[in-house]
Design a protein around this motif. Structure first.
Motif, PDB file in Angstrom:
ATOM      1  N   GLY A 250       1.263   6.662   5.257  1.00 31.22           N
ATOM      2  CA  GLY A 250       0.723   5.413   4.724  1.00 31.22           C
ATOM      3  C   GLY A 250       1.364   4.198   5.361  1.00 31.22           C
ATOM      4  O   GLY A 250       2.393   4.302   6.037  1.00 31.22           O
TER       5      GLY A 250
ATOM      6  N   CYS B 140       0.803  -1.235   0.000  1.00 32.22           N
ATOM      7  CA  CYS B 140       0.000   0.000   0.000  1.00 32.22           C
ATOM      8  C   CYS B 140       0.832   1.279   0.000  1.00 32.22           C
ATOM      9  O   CYS B 140       0.318   2.351  -0.325  1.00 32.22           O
ATOM     10  CB  CYS B 140      -0.935   0.019   1.203  1.00 32.22           C
ATOM     11  SG  CYS B 140      -2.018  -1.387   1.292  1.00 32.22           S
ATOM     12  N   THR B 141       2.104   1.198   0.398  1.00 31.41           N
ATOM     13  CA  THR B 141       2.935   2.408   0.410  1.00 31.41           C
ATOM     14  C   THR B 141       3.727   2.584  -0.891  1.00 31.41           C
ATOM     15  O   THR B 141       4.593   3.449  -0.972  1.00 31.41           O
ATOM     16  CB  THR B 141       3.943   2.383   1.583  1.00 31.41           C
ATOM     17  OG1 THR B 141       4.742   1.197   1.450  1.00 31.41           O
ATOM     18  CG2 THR B 141       3.249   2.388   2.931  1.00 31.41           C
TER      19      THR B 141
ATOM     20  N   VAL C  77      -3.525   6.931  -1.864  1.00 32.36           N
ATOM     21  CA  VAL C  77      -3.023   8.286  -1.594  1.00 32.36           C
ATOM     22  C   VAL C  77      -3.055   9.154  -2.864  1.00 32.36           C
ATOM     23  O   VAL C  77      -3.588  10.284  -2.824  1.00 32.36           O
ATOM     24  CB  VAL C  77      -1.613   8.243  -0.965  1.00 32.36           C
ATOM     25  CG1 VAL C  77      -0.998   9.640  -0.923  1.00 32.36           C
ATOM     26  CG2 VAL C  77      -1.686   7.660   0.447  1.00 32.36           C
TER      27      VAL C  77
ATOM     28  N   ASN D 198     -10.253   0.592   0.272  1.00 30.85           N
ATOM     29  CA  ASN D 198      -8.785   0.581   0.313  1.00 30.85           C
ATOM     30  C   ASN D 198      -8.259   0.161  -1.059  1.00 30.85           C
ATOM     31  O   ASN D 198      -8.408  -0.988  -1.454  1.00 30.85           O
ATOM     32  CB  ASN D 198      -8.336  -0.398   1.397  1.00 30.85           C
ATOM     33  CG  ASN D 198      -6.824  -0.489   1.522  1.00 30.85           C
ATOM     34  OD1 ASN D 198      -6.083   0.085   0.719  1.00 30.85           O
ATOM     35  ND2 ASN D 198      -6.362  -1.216   2.516  1.00 30.85           N
TER      36      ASN D 198
ATOM     37  N   HIS E  40      -3.234   7.243   3.719  1.00 34.69           N
ATOM     38  CA  HIS E  40      -3.696   5.956   3.207  1.00 34.69           C
ATOM     39  C   HIS E  40      -5.061   5.666   3.831  1.00 34.69           C
ATOM     40  O   HIS E  40      -5.294   5.993   4.995  1.00 34.69           O
ATOM     41  CB  HIS E  40      -2.683   4.862   3.582  1.00 34.69           C
ATOM     42  CG  HIS E  40      -3.108   3.507   3.096  1.00 34.69           C
ATOM     43  ND1 HIS E  40      -3.478   3.268   1.798  1.00 34.69           N
ATOM     44  CD2 HIS E  40      -3.256   2.318   3.751  1.00 34.69           C
ATOM     45  CE1 HIS E  40      -3.818   2.010   1.660  1.00 34.69           C
ATOM     46  NE2 HIS E  40      -3.695   1.403   2.829  1.00 34.69           N
TER      47      HIS E  40
END
Ligand code: UT7
Length: 374
Positions: free
Chosen positions: A308, A111-112, A285, A279, A249
């Motif tokens: 995030g 996710c980052t 982001v 999500n 995030h």
């Protein structure tokens, strides 16, 4: 001193909407549980590949910056749901954009990935290696979801967005970034079946099974995002009052509220998309940033904090100083092909290709290959 100003931005959201009510047609779940535990009402399901979403988002970002694809020097593709490992996905975007001079790299920190990619590209511009870059955050989770698992299937959605960075003498772009990884918790979020590690054991290539310890991830996410936010602000001499906008995030509204409270940031400074998009992992982001720009929430000279976290468990907090321009220089006529199915119809097709223990390799490859031949 050279900076890496953010001069272009563009998102590409697939049009098909999967509601909580849709999910409850095949999972033992309900709208009330999902809304109160996560803040989510709906999410998007893509009818095209992640690369196609990325090409449209990147073309829009380039037009916004007034930069020709032929002058682009770097493409960073931030994602953990790539259609292929070799060749990488950034090269597919390069080909489709006609950005023949651009270096092309994928970044996967789950996710980052967008935040790690943004920091990487910024560093390359600030050290003079390249003069400009497109950084993409994209995820096509729907194809890798275990749709029989209500503990994860309700949480994720598809989407993409991109930004253009350009070398500048004026202080703007990323001014501070902290990156890290809580690797002792790496097994709390694991998608078994993306990659070869499980072939011949409990999972066939193409199947997925999610290990997802929600409550453990929740606690570590709040801790990591809060600490990272406080650290990057302290390192740059910025107080919470001086932060104009937070673009976090969006894995869970309750996580965002806890981080904001811990870091001393009022919720009215926080950009939220979790209700409409769920999500989207790496896309979350940048999509929120683009929407903040499009809705006038980014003012010239604004200080923006972007925290995030994701699988790994990787974490990041990035501080951005915005430049003078908050409107696009141009627009792109690139768009997605029409979507002829509902989100629920697409999900049911994926479910039909999954066996009771996961997804059949043949089913998955048909679904993915049918979506993209680039
Ligand atoms: O960006 C990637 C990182 N991911 C995250 O940040 C996610 C972090 N974790 C979370 O957001 C939350 O932990 C979840 C939303 C995943 C779960 O919320 P929770 O409040 O931690 O619930 P829980 O896992 O403790 O489960 C509570 C109950 C359980 O039932 P019992 O044992 O109390 O009877 C679950 O079986 O809720 C049940 N449950 C559901 N019920 C209806 C779990 N999923 C669902 C569901 N619908 N979809």
């Amino acid at each position: 001193m050279t900076y890496a100003a953010i001069t272009g931005w563009g998102a590409c959201m697939p049009p098909a909407v999967l509601t909580n009510a849709d999910l409850s047609t095949f999972l033992d779940t309900n709208d009330e549980w999902i809304r109160t535990r996560t803040g989510m009402r709906e999410r998007r399901v893509s009818h095209v590949s992640g690369m196609e979403l990325s090409v449209v988002a990147s073309a829009r970002a380039l037009a916004c910056a007034g930069l020709d694809a032929g002058d682009l020097e770097l493409i960073v593709y931030g994602s953990c749901s790539n259609e292929e490992a070799v060749p990488n996905s950034a090269s597919g975007v390069q080909a489709a954009l006609g950005a023949t001079r651009a270096a092309a790299m994928d970044v996967n920190t789950a996710c980052t990935s967008f935040l790690y990619g943004l920091t990487t590209a910024t560093s390359m511009i600030r050290t003079g290696i390249v003069k400009n870059a497109v950084v993409i955050g994209v995820e096509l989770i729907s194809k890798y979801m275990d749709w029989s698992d209500r503990g994860v299937a309700v949480l994720f959605g598809d989407g993409a967005a991109a930004v253009v960075l350009q070398a500048s003498d004026t202080e703007s772009g990323v001014i501070g970034s902290v990156l890290g990884c809580d690797a002792l918790a790496r097994k709390t979020l694991r998608v078994r079946g993306i990659g070869v590690g499980y072939s011949g054991r409990d999972i066939t290539i193409g199947d997925t099974k999610w290990d997802f310890d929600g409550p453990a991830i929740f606690k570590r996410a709040v801790h990591a995002m809060s600490e990272a936010s406080l650290r990057v602000m302290k390192e740059q001499g910025i107080t919470a009052e001086q932060v104009d906008l937070v673009v976090p995030h969006q894995a869970n509204l309750r996580i965002i509220e806890s981080v904001a409270k811990y870091a001393g940031l009022p919720m009215d400074k926080v950009m939220l998309t979790v209700e409409r998009y769920g999500n989207m992992s790496a896309a979350t982001v940048p999509v929120a940033l683009v929407e903040a720009l499009e809705t006038g929430r980014v003012k010239p000279g604004a200080t923006i904090l972007m925290p995030g976290f994701g699988g790994g468990l990787t974490w990041a907090a990035t501080l951005v100083k915005w430049g003078d321009r908050v409107t696009p220089l141009g627009t792109s006529d690139r768009s997605l092909p029409p979507c002829t199915q509902s989100a629920l119809e697409m999900i049911n097709a994926i479910r039909a290709a999954q066996d009771p223990h996961g997804r059949s390799a043949a089913g998955l490859s048909t679904l993915v290959a049918g979506a993209f031949d680039g």
